[in-house]
Design an enzyme around this catalytic site. Structure first.
Site, mmCIF file in Angstrom:
data_model
loop_
_atom_site.group_PDB
_atom_site.id
_atom_site.type_symbol
_atom_site.label_atom_id
_atom_site.label_comp_id
_atom_site.label_asym_id
_atom_site.label_seq_id
_atom_site.Cartn_x
_atom_site.Cartn_y
_atom_site.Cartn_z
ATOM 1 N N LYS A 126 1.174 -1.138 0.242
ATOM 2 C CA LYS A 126 0.127 -0.012 -0.558
ATOM 3 C C LYS A 126 0.703 0.863 -0.099
ATOM 4 O O LYS A 126 1.926 1.864 0.837
ATOM 5 C CB LYS A 126 -1.033 -0.022 1.258
ATOM 6 C CG LYS A 126 -1.641 1.311 1.248
ATOM 7 C CD LYS A 126 -3.377 0.914 2.083
ATOM 8 C CE LYS A 126 -4.177 1.973 2.294
ATOM 9 N NZ LYS A 126 -4.971 2.012 3.867
ATOM 10 N N ARG A 147 -17.243 6.700 11.862
ATOM 11 C CA ARG A 147 -17.770 7.863 11.380
ATOM 12 C C ARG A 147 -18.584 7.746 10.835
ATOM 13 O O ARG A 147 -19.960 7.650 11.468
ATOM 14 C CB ARG A 147 -16.560 8.337 10.508
ATOM 15 C CG ARG A 147 -15.223 8.777 11.201
ATOM 16 C CD ARG A 147 -14.277 8.987 9.808
ATOM 17 N NE ARG A 147 -14.103 8.093 9.341
ATOM 18 C CZ ARG A 147 -13.303 7.833 8.037
ATOM 19 N NH1 ARG A 147 -12.278 8.740 8.001
ATOM 20 N NH2 ARG A 147 -13.074 6.947 7.526
ATOM 21 N N SER A 188 -7.756 10.600 7.233
ATOM 22 C CA SER A 188 -5.780 10.644 6.340
ATOM 23 C C SER A 188 -6.496 11.383 5.277
ATOM 24 O O SER A 188 -5.370 12.537 5.207
ATOM 25 C CB SER A 188 -5.436 9.931 6.811
ATOM 26 O OG SER A 188 -5.499 9.139 7.944
HETATM 27 O O1 PNS Z 1 -6.718 2.604 8.661
HETATM 28 P P1 PNS Z 1 -7.641 1.700 7.983
HETATM 29 O O2 PNS Z 1 -6.644 1.712 6.779
HETATM 30 O O3 PNS Z 1 -9.162 1.380 7.136
HETATM 31 O O4 PNS Z 1 -7.316 0.285 8.347
HETATM 32 C C1 PNS Z 1 -7.228 -1.634 8.100
HETATM 33 C C2 PNS Z 1 -6.721 -2.275 8.608
HETATM 34 C C3 PNS Z 1 -5.114 -2.491 9.584
HETATM 35 C C4 PNS Z 1 -7.577 -2.725 10.332
HETATM 36 C C5 PNS Z 1 -7.221 -3.773 7.989
HETATM 37 O O5 PNS Z 1 -6.843 -3.398 7.031
HETATM 38 C C6 PNS Z 1 -6.161 -4.659 8.180
HETATM 39 O O6 PNS Z 1 -6.472 -5.153 9.738
HETATM 40 N N1 PNS Z 1 -5.469 -5.459 8.208
HETATM 41 C C7 PNS Z 1 -4.325 -6.824 8.480
HETATM 42 C C8 PNS Z 1 -4.929 -8.177 8.006
HETATM 43 C C9 PNS Z 1 -5.657 -8.576 8.457
HETATM 44 O O7 PNS Z 1 -5.741 -8.920 8.895
HETATM 45 N N2 PNS Z 1 -7.087 -8.159 7.211
HETATM 46 C C10 PNS Z 1 -8.111 -8.074 7.863
HETATM 47 C C11 PNS Z 1 -9.049 -9.646 7.817
HETATM 48 S S1 PNS Z 1 -8.399 -10.595 6.266
#
Ligand code: PNS
Length: 165
Positions: free
Chosen positions: A42, A91, A129
């Protein structure tokens, strides 16, 4: 037993909306681990190290907050940290579908970890963000939406001075 929650996200960069969730979460949990996802796939504006620095500086005022980063599955990280909850901010309604999907997948992967949603303060309902980065990139004044260190870092990144209306 300590009640530990993981507050995961990209935090690219941390906003006042995120800090609002941390503060609300501290009334429910003894410890909140703010965990930055390290995801080289990302594209992010700030490096993980920069994001850690900004989060550390803006959470010194709270006790019971730890800043960390993780890679791989969130539920595995939560287990390693002995956390029983994942904290997410909600939100506007537009967050709902994605958050619901994420929470249900996490539950499927590990039934021991609960997701707790906290509603963000009304002031931060439309801050994110991404929108803050866009405004900052064109010199928009985002000083009341982010901690001071983030405002400074955004200006440094984009080489801009704030424009006021
Ligand atoms: O602030 P964000 O970018 O919306 O956060 C997303 C986040 C980091 C919570 C999510 O992408 C995540 O937990 N990624 C790690 C991989 C994972 O466990 N994914 C969820 C189940 S496949």
């Amino acid at each position: 037993m300590q009640r530990i929650a993981i507050y995961p996200g990209s935090f690219d960069p941390v906003t006042n909306g995120h800090l609002d969730i941390v503060e609300r979460g501290l009334s429910l949990f003894d410890k909140i681990i703010v965990a930055i996802l390290h995801n080289p796939a990302k594209k992010s504006l700030f490096s993980v190290e920069e994001r850690i620095e900004m989060l550390q500086a803006s959470t010194v005022k709270f006790s019971g907050v730890e800043i960390d980063c993780f890679s791989g599955l969130l539920v595995d990280y939560a287990s390693r940290k002995n956390a029983h909850a994942i904290l997410r901010g909600m939100r506007a309604v537009s967050d709902f579908e994605y958050e619901f999907q994420l929470a249900l997948m996490n539950r499927r992967l590990n039934r021991e970890v609960q997701t707790v949603f906290l509603m963000t303060g009304l002031r931060w309902i439309f801050t994110s963000s991404s929108i803050i980065k866009e405004a900052a990139s064109f010199g928009g004044d985002i000083s009341d939406m982010v901690p001071e260190i983030v405002e400074y870092k955004l200006r440094e990144k984009f080489g801009t001075e704030p424009k006021t209306a």
